[in-house]
Scaffold this motif. Structure first.
Motif, PDB file in Angstrom:
ATOM      1  N   PRO A 370      55.236  34.563  23.432  1.00 42.24           N
ATOM      2  CA  PRO A 370      56.058  33.397  23.105  1.00 42.24           C
ATOM      3  C   PRO A 370      56.240  33.176  21.605  1.00 42.24           C
ATOM      4  O   PRO A 370      55.427  33.624  20.812  1.00 42.24           O
ATOM      5  CB  PRO A 370      55.259  32.243  23.695  1.00 42.24           C
ATOM      6  N   ALA A 403      51.934  43.240  30.859  1.00 46.92           N
ATOM      7  CA  ALA A 403      50.520  43.228  30.474  1.00 46.92           C
ATOM      8  C   ALA A 403      50.070  44.623  30.070  1.00 46.92           C
ATOM      9  O   ALA A 403      49.330  44.797  29.107  1.00 46.92           O
ATOM     10  CB  ALA A 403      49.668  42.713  31.632  1.00 46.92           C
ATOM     11  N   ALA A 406      51.061  45.536  26.664  1.00 47.40           N
ATOM     12  CA  ALA A 406      50.231  44.935  25.614  1.00 47.40           C
ATOM     13  C   ALA A 406      49.131  45.887  25.174  1.00 47.40           C
ATOM     14  O   ALA A 406      48.709  45.855  24.028  1.00 47.40           O
ATOM     15  CB  ALA A 406      49.624  43.626  26.108  1.00 47.40           C
ATOM     16  N   PHE A 410      49.172  46.297  21.311  1.00 46.31           N
ATOM     17  CA  PHE A 410      48.068  45.636  20.607  1.00 46.31           C
ATOM     18  C   PHE A 410      47.099  46.632  20.012  1.00 46.31           C
ATOM     19  O   PHE A 410      46.332  46.284  19.123  1.00 46.31           O
ATOM     20  CB  PHE A 410      47.354  44.650  21.538  1.00 46.31           C
ATOM     21  N   ARG A 414      45.420  46.129  16.494  1.00 49.67           N
ATOM     22  CA  ARG A 414      43.992  46.288  16.279  1.00 49.67           C
ATOM     23  C   ARG A 414      43.728  47.257  15.129  1.00 49.67           C
ATOM     24  O   ARG A 414      42.890  47.005  14.269  1.00 49.67           O
ATOM     25  CB  ARG A 414      43.338  46.801  17.563  1.00 49.67           C
ATOM     26  N   TYR A 417      44.455  45.555  11.667  1.00 52.14           N
ATOM     27  CA  TYR A 417      43.617  44.468  11.156  1.00 52.14           C
ATOM     28  C   TYR A 417      42.120  44.701  11.323  1.00 52.14           C
ATOM     29  O   TYR A 417      41.336  44.190  10.542  1.00 52.14           O
ATOM     30  CB  TYR A 417      43.999  43.153  11.836  1.00 52.14           C
ATOM     31  N   PHE A 418      41.732  45.427  12.370  1.00 53.27           N
ATOM     32  CA  PHE A 418      40.295  45.509  12.636  1.00 53.27           C
ATOM     33  C   PHE A 418      39.691  46.823  12.149  1.00 53.27           C
ATOM     34  O   PHE A 418      38.515  47.042  12.308  1.00 53.27           O
ATOM     35  CB  PHE A 418      39.999  45.358  14.136  1.00 53.27           C
TER      36      PHE A 418
ATOM     37  N   GLU B 112      34.355  36.241   5.542  1.00 56.52           N
ATOM     38  CA  GLU B 112      35.300  37.033   4.771  1.00 56.52           C
ATOM     39  C   GLU B 112      36.668  36.366   4.832  1.00 56.52           C
ATOM     40  O   GLU B 112      37.067  35.863   5.881  1.00 56.52           O
ATOM     41  CB  GLU B 112      35.364  38.435   5.399  1.00 56.52           C
ATOM     42  N   ILE B 145      49.349  31.238  25.675  1.00 54.79           N
ATOM     43  CA  ILE B 145      49.409  32.581  25.103  1.00 54.79           C
ATOM     44  C   ILE B 145      49.068  32.560  23.617  1.00 54.79           C
ATOM     45  O   ILE B 145      48.390  33.457  23.109  1.00 54.79           O
ATOM     46  CB  ILE B 145      50.812  33.183  25.297  1.00 54.79           C
ATOM     47  N   ILE B 146      49.512  31.522  22.921  1.00 52.53           N
ATOM     48  CA  ILE B 146      49.195  31.460  21.494  1.00 52.53           C
ATOM     49  C   ILE B 146      47.692  31.339  21.297  1.00 52.53           C
ATOM     50  O   ILE B 146      47.117  31.966  20.403  1.00 52.53           O
ATOM     51  CB  ILE B 146      49.963  30.303  20.836  1.00 52.53           C
ATOM     52  N   VAL B 149      46.343  34.858  21.667  1.00 51.58           N
ATOM     53  CA  VAL B 149      46.613  35.749  20.532  1.00 51.58           C
ATOM     54  C   VAL B 149      45.713  35.373  19.354  1.00 51.58           C
ATOM     55  O   VAL B 149      45.121  36.246  18.699  1.00 51.58           O
ATOM     56  CB  VAL B 149      48.100  35.678  20.134  1.00 51.58           C
ATOM     57  N   PHE B 152      42.259  36.521  19.938  1.00 52.45           N
ATOM     58  CA  PHE B 152      42.190  37.972  19.717  1.00 52.45           C
ATOM     59  C   PHE B 152      41.949  38.264  18.240  1.00 52.45           C
ATOM     60  O   PHE B 152      41.057  39.035  17.880  1.00 52.45           O
ATOM     61  CB  PHE B 152      43.499  38.590  20.199  1.00 52.45           C
ATOM     62  N   PHE B 153      42.713  37.607  17.377  1.00 50.45           N
ATOM     63  CA  PHE B 153      42.552  37.873  15.947  1.00 50.45           C
ATOM     64  C   PHE B 153      41.200  37.364  15.444  1.00 50.45           C
ATOM     65  O   PHE B 153      40.524  38.041  14.675  1.00 50.45           O
ATOM     66  CB  PHE B 153      43.677  37.208  15.154  1.00 50.45           C
ATOM     67  N   GLY B 156      38.426  39.686  16.824  1.00 56.97           N
ATOM     68  CA  GLY B 156      38.469  41.071  16.365  1.00 56.97           C
ATOM     69  C   GLY B 156      38.251  41.175  14.872  1.00 56.97           C
ATOM     70  O   GLY B 156      37.534  42.041  14.390  1.00 56.97           O
ATOM     71  N   ARG B 157      38.834  40.241  14.132  1.00 62.97           N
ATOM     72  CA  ARG B 157      38.792  40.371  12.681  1.00 62.97           C
ATOM     73  C   ARG B 157      37.448  39.938  12.124  1.00 62.97           C
ATOM     74  O   ARG B 157      36.945  40.523  11.183  1.00 62.97           O
ATOM     75  CB  ARG B 157      39.937  39.532  12.094  1.00 62.97           C
ATOM     76  N   TRP B 162      33.504  45.826  14.267  1.00 61.53           N
ATOM     77  CA  TRP B 162      34.950  46.024  14.362  1.00 61.53           C
ATOM     78  C   TRP B 162      35.318  47.142  15.313  1.00 61.53           C
ATOM     79  O   TRP B 162      36.418  47.224  15.807  1.00 61.53           O
ATOM     80  CB  TRP B 162      35.513  46.337  12.990  1.00 61.53           C
ATOM     81  N   ALA B 167      37.425  42.396  21.679  1.00 62.85           N
ATOM     82  CA  ALA B 167      38.540  41.462  21.483  1.00 62.85           C
ATOM     83  C   ALA B 167      39.756  41.962  22.257  1.00 62.85           C
ATOM     84  O   ALA B 167      40.496  41.194  22.880  1.00 62.85           O
ATOM     85  CB  ALA B 167      38.881  41.340  20.010  1.00 62.85           C
ATOM     86  N   PHE B 168      39.894  43.272  22.232  1.00 63.02           N
ATOM     87  CA  PHE B 168      40.984  43.924  22.934  1.00 63.02           C
ATOM     88  C   PHE B 168      40.860  43.695  24.434  1.00 63.02           C
ATOM     89  O   PHE B 168      41.816  43.298  25.106  1.00 63.02           O
ATOM     90  CB  PHE B 168      40.886  45.408  22.610  1.00 63.02           C
ATOM     91  N   PHE B 171      41.689  40.223  25.310  1.00 66.38           N
ATOM     92  CA  PHE B 171      43.110  39.902  25.313  1.00 66.38           C
ATOM     93  C   PHE B 171      43.820  40.479  26.526  1.00 66.38           C
ATOM     94  O   PHE B 171      44.623  39.808  27.172  1.00 66.38           O
ATOM     95  CB  PHE B 171      43.779  40.387  24.025  1.00 66.38           C
ATOM     96  N   ILE B 172      43.523  41.726  26.835  1.00 71.21           N
ATOM     97  CA  ILE B 172      44.231  42.363  27.956  1.00 71.21           C
ATOM     98  C   ILE B 172      43.920  41.623  29.262  1.00 71.21           C
ATOM     99  O   ILE B 172      44.800  41.309  30.059  1.00 71.21           O
ATOM    100  CB  ILE B 172      43.830  43.850  28.062  1.00 71.21           C
ATOM    101  N   PHE B 175      45.637  38.172  29.069  1.00 72.57           N
ATOM    102  CA  PHE B 175      47.093  38.266  29.032  1.00 72.57           C
ATOM    103  C   PHE B 175      47.617  38.643  30.417  1.00 72.57           C
ATOM    104  O   PHE B 175      48.626  38.112  30.872  1.00 72.57           O
ATOM    105  CB  PHE B 175      47.518  39.294  27.982  1.00 72.57           C
TER     106      PHE B 175
END
Lengths: 462, 498
Positions: A370, A403, A406, A410, A414, A417-418, B112, B145-146, B149, B152-153, B156-157, B162, B167-168, B171-172, B175
């Motif tokens: 979204p 899904a 994703a 994703f 990943r 950023y990770f 960080e 959903i937001i 997401v 997830f960040f 994961g971050r 790492w 985190a992945f 999310f899956i 989601f």
């Protein structure tokens, strides 16, 4: 008619003029100027001032629906020129010719969006694809590119023949002896085995052109083998043109006999979504992965053809817009990366936060998250299905395929950023400020469309 | 002024968001922390003030200040509708309280890229609040959903390692669930009645409530819709993402994940799944009971053998939220109200438990039970606080949990024996677990790590006192909260015919 004439003339002019400015950087600027002119001409016609018009037995009939998609395709090409103009120039030794081939292909797109007979449909499709055979193999130092070109040419020619055969059967099968797409519909023609066979052949041929499964085998090799900028053009522009031709054909000519082809089309759509998404997960090369993503996306897009409603049509517009922009952005980023595996993206969030952010937005849009246009495109397509009732299982399947998609989209986020950068900082090619700004603009458009979809969709009622 | 220009749900939504944007632009870590603390306090203040307008005396202003609707996607019947009713009031208050507590407790630790981290957390608060105040199914989905997401960040971050894909996986998992929710909504959509002239159907929750859904549609939609909520809660067999995600997330994320975010699942059940699909709900009630009981007992036993405190709290929170779920899904007025009350308790108690664990790790640098011991000698304040939380978790009188647990038992007594047995087992296992922690971590010989420990900061003490106050208020005067959602509970019961 503006777009057809301008793109054709500009293509010829660039090809002839190529002798004059070979090996100079003016080609990009001339091409960009031509693109802007083309876009302007198309918009002028959209707002009802055609510069050129000819009768031609009404073999071409310009509609606002088609012009709308022309605008998307031309805008996409303009973005590609602005982002990757230098890459096109350095594809091989003939910089001007590459641009002129792209203009010819765009001429094909404009024909394919405004055809009124099966003959012009064929011409449009061929005009759109034939220049690509050359562009795909343009980097003649790269064996993979040549292989891709040959593969695309052989299979493409084969399926063009199938389309032609389908057209011939339909022409012979209808008692009116007509090729006009509107004539054959309207229930004037009895549905006989010949027409049915022709329709199935056309369906197969068109499915091939939009790289839908099970006719998708050419796509991964071609996307992987060609220079990135050509993959970008293929995925964003040629796909759009081919799909609109497909959509128009099945909503007009075969609109009356929907029950007969619906099952076939549902099969194609489901296969594309499943095969595309599942296979994409296992790809090492990002370009190849995106090729499978294209297959999956075109399967999703076919849902708009199955549902056949106003919402579905809006969904097609939004989906195509968001998908083209997202793909152009992704391929533009890929063209600047040190390698085409997931390692290329590793640590991009640290090395280049801006570009990583924009890439994230492209990926979110392609996934259908979204607040991006991609979500609304998918939502509208599904809504179109929902209104039809009885498509519950297909909605669920499409949702699950989202899904699954994703997973691979994703994975890139990943990596960005990770993960720590894999390549040394010196190995990362520099991205110019204008390049980053353009990516930012694309990302902004995606978010804007995700908030206010009407600015794109309301035009189809124009 | 208020009401004409801006309403409470909007304030709750936009304050964290705008402050998050400001935080993103700040450079120094200190400024980031100060601004984000101001933001969470401001939001908490607004949430408390909004309660004033929930009083019967202010009923006339209520609608004016607490509901807002903007045109958005009007041709498909969706609008950006926000509102605060009794249920939303409680949940937004909880959200802002827990965020304030978490920010206070963790204000001493450094992360960080602090500006990005705290901005993300504030956006997260905004999105979670959005889920609780959305009165349009599509807007609900958007915020949902937001939240995913952003989580997830955040995970994961800033997570522990790492390389791992937790985190992945999170999310899956989520989601996929959320998309099933979307599919359910789309299946229902053609049956909804229009509320605006522009479209034939509607996405607003009120339209969903007045639309007749046939039994067959209900069953399909309920099955699809319950999955994402059960994944979020988490209930066996959809819980596998939770312990790993909690254990590997940074503390602020783990705290909020365990206390507020999982409650989104229960909120979804209360707001949508149960009242909308009364026929289907009745059909699957036994299955839900069994899943909840398995979840409670299974996680209760696993929590007992954990050595890592983060994992332990994660599993304990699965047990605890399972109890709340049993109450919510009971289909019985008493147990439902108690279940909702227990949901609120869950948010505060689990946040409190996480805070204890965080402070233990912050002071000693260790988080495995085997390397801890004798904290009560070294830091009596923390021990006192821990015992308050312990009382609340096991449900002793004077804590809100007692009231809730008692009424869940009472409500379920006539409904299901399985649920009853599971519930009692759950209470016993929780008791065992908490006593075990008390014995091994707080009493016993003072371990090396504990001997080196420092002392708590003022911020942390204030936060702990606030938690104790919240627990006591909920325990002594539960009607303060239950009164808010009484009308909503009655509505749900009327629909389910219980």
């Amino acid at each position: 008619m503006n777009a057809i004439i301008i793109s054709g003339v500009w293509g010829v002019a660039m090809m002839l003029g190529g002798v004059l400015f070979r090996r100079s950087h003016t080609t990009v600027f001339i091409a960009i100027a031509g693109m802007i002119l083309l876009l302007a001409g198309n918009l002028m016609e959209f707002f009802s001032t055609p510069l050129f018009s000819f009768d031609g037995f009404e073999m071409l009939k310009v509609s606002s629906f088609g012009l709308h998609f022309n605008t998307i395709a031309f805008f996409g090409t303009l973005l590609i020129f602005l982002l990757n103009g230098k890459d096109i120039e350095t594809l091989g030794n003939h910089s001007a010719e590459y641009f002129s081939l792209i203009f010819f292909s765009l001429c094909g797109v404009s024909v394919a969006t405004s055809y009124n007979t099966l003959l012009t449909l064929f011409l449009g499709i061929e005009l759109m694809v034939v220049p690509l055979y050359f562009l795909v193999g343009s980097d003649n130092r790269n064996l993979k590119g040549i292989e891709a070109s040959l593969k695309m040419f052989l299979t493409g020619a084969f399926f063009s023949a199938i389309i032609l055969m389908g057209i011939a059967l339909i022409y012979g099968g209808n008692s009116l002896g007509s090729m006009y797409i509107t004539f054959i519909s309207l229930g004037k023609v009895d549905v006989n085995p010949m027409i049915m066979t022709g329709m199935v052949l056309l369906l197969a041929g068109m499915a091939f052109k939009v790289s839908a499964a099970p006719f998708h085998f050419w796509a991964p090799d071609v996307y992987d083998g060609t220079p990135t900028v050509v993959s970008s053009f293929l995925s964003a522009v040629v796909q759009v043109g081919a799909f609109i031709a497909f959509y128009k054909l099945f909503s007009t000519t075969f609109g009356q006999i929907k029950p007969q082809w619906q099952t076939l089309l549902v099969t194609v759509a489901v296969l594309s979504m499943v095969i595309g998404n599942v296979t994409a997960i296992f790809q090492q090369s990002i370009k190849r992965m995106l090729a499978y993503a294209v297959i999956a996306q075109s399967g999703f897009l076919l849902l708009g053809l199955i549902s056949f409603s106003d919402v579905g049509r809006e969904g097609v517009v939004l989906f195509i817009g968001s998908y083209a922009l997202g793909m152009i952005g992704m391929f533009a980023v890929i063209s600047r990366l040190p390698d085409y595996t997931i390692d290329g993206f590793s640590g991009l969030g640290k090395l280049n936060p801006g570009v990583a952010l924009f890439t994230t937005i492209f990926l979110l849009s392609l996934t259908g998250i979204p607040l991006t246009a991609g979500f609304l495109g998918k939502l509208y397509l599904l809504l179109g299905l929902a209104a039809g009732q009885g498509w519950g299982w297909l909605i669920i399947l499409a949702s699950i395929s989202m899904a699954v998609s994703a997973v691979y989209y994703f994975r890139i986020i990943r990596a960005m950023y990770f993960r720590e950068p894999v390549h040394p900082v010196e190995g990362v090619p520099e991205m110019r400020v204008s390049f980053r700004w353009l990516l930012g603009i694309i990302a902004a458009i995606l978010i804007l469309l995700g908030l206010v979809p009407d600015i794109l969709t309301s035009w189809i009622y124009y | 002024m208020l009401g004409n220009y801006v309403t409470f749900p909007e304030l709750l939504l936009w304050i964290p968001f705008v402050m998050g944007l400001i935080v993103l632009l700040l450079k120094s870590a200190k400024a980031v922390k100060v601004v984000s603390l101001i933001s969470v306090w401001l939001t908490l203040g607004v949430a408390v003030v909004s309660l004033v307008y929930a009083l019967p005396a202010k009923e006339a202003d209520y609608w004016n200040y607490n509901n807002v609707s903007y045109y958005w996607l009007r041709y498909i019947g969706s609008s950006f509708t926000l509102g605060l009713d009794g249920i939303s009031h409680v949940f937004t208050l909880l959200t802002s309280l827990v965020f304030a507590l978490v920010f206070m407790v963790t204000s001493g630790s450094s992360y960080e890229k602090p500006n990005a981290f705290y901005a993300m957390l504030l956006f997260w608060q905004s999105a979670i609040t959005g889920v609780f105040v959305a009165f349009d199914v599509l807007v609900f989905y958007f915020f949902w959903i937001i939240v995913l997401v952003l989580t997830f960040f955040l995970m994961g971050r800033w997570g522990d390692s790492w390389k791992t894909g937790f985190a992945f996986k999170f999310f899956i998992y989520q989601f996929t669930g959320a998309l099933l929710f979307l599919a359910a909504v789309l299946i229902l959509y053609p049956y909804t009645v229009p509320v605006q002239a522009d479209s034939a159907h509607s996405f607003t929750i009120s339209a969903f409530f007045i639309s007749p859904f046939l039994a067959g549609v209900q069953v399909r939609a309920f099955l699809l819709m319950a999955i994402p909520f059960f994944v979020m809660i988490p209930i066996f067999p959809f819980h596998t993402w939770f312990p790993g995600s909690s254990a590997r997330s940074p503390y602020p994320v783990a705290m909020i994940l365990g206390s507020v975010m999982v409650i989104m699942g229960l909120y979804g059940m209360i707001r949508l799944a149960i009242p909308l699909f009364s026929i289907a709900f009745e059909k699957f009630q036994d299955v839900i009971f069994i899943l909840c009981v398995v979840s409670i007992v299974y996680s209760g036993f696993i929590a007992l053998i954990q050595d890592d405190l983060k994992r332990l709290v994660a599993w304990a929170s699965v047990t605890h939220v399972g109890i709340a779920t049993l109450g919510v899904c009971s289909g019985n007025a008493v147990a439902l109200a108690a279940g909702m009350f227990e949901t609120i308790n869950h948010g505060i108690i689990i946040a409190g438990l996480w805070m204890v664990m965080f402070i233990i790790e912050a002071l000693t640098g260790k988080r495995s039970i085997s390397s801890l011991g004798g904290i009560a000698k070294k830091s009596p304040g923390l021990a006192v606080f821990f015992f308050f939380v312990l009382f609340a978790v096991v449900g002793l009188p004077l804590t809100g949990s007692f009231y809730a647990k008692w009424h869940i038992l009472e409500g379920l007594a006539g409904v299901s024996t399985v649920a009853l047995v599971g519930l009692i087992l759950g209470y016993l296992l929780t008791l065992l677990l908490m006593i075990n922690i008390a014995r091994k971590v707080f009493f016993g010989t003072v371990s090396e790590a504990v001997a080196m420990a420092g002392s708590m900061s003022v911020m942390q003490v204030i936060a702990l006192v606030l938690v104790i106050l919240a627990i006591l208020i909920l325990g002594i005067y539960p009607d303060a909260v239950t009164g808010l959602f009484k009308a909503s509970v009655d509505n749900i019961i009327k629909r389910t015919g219980g």
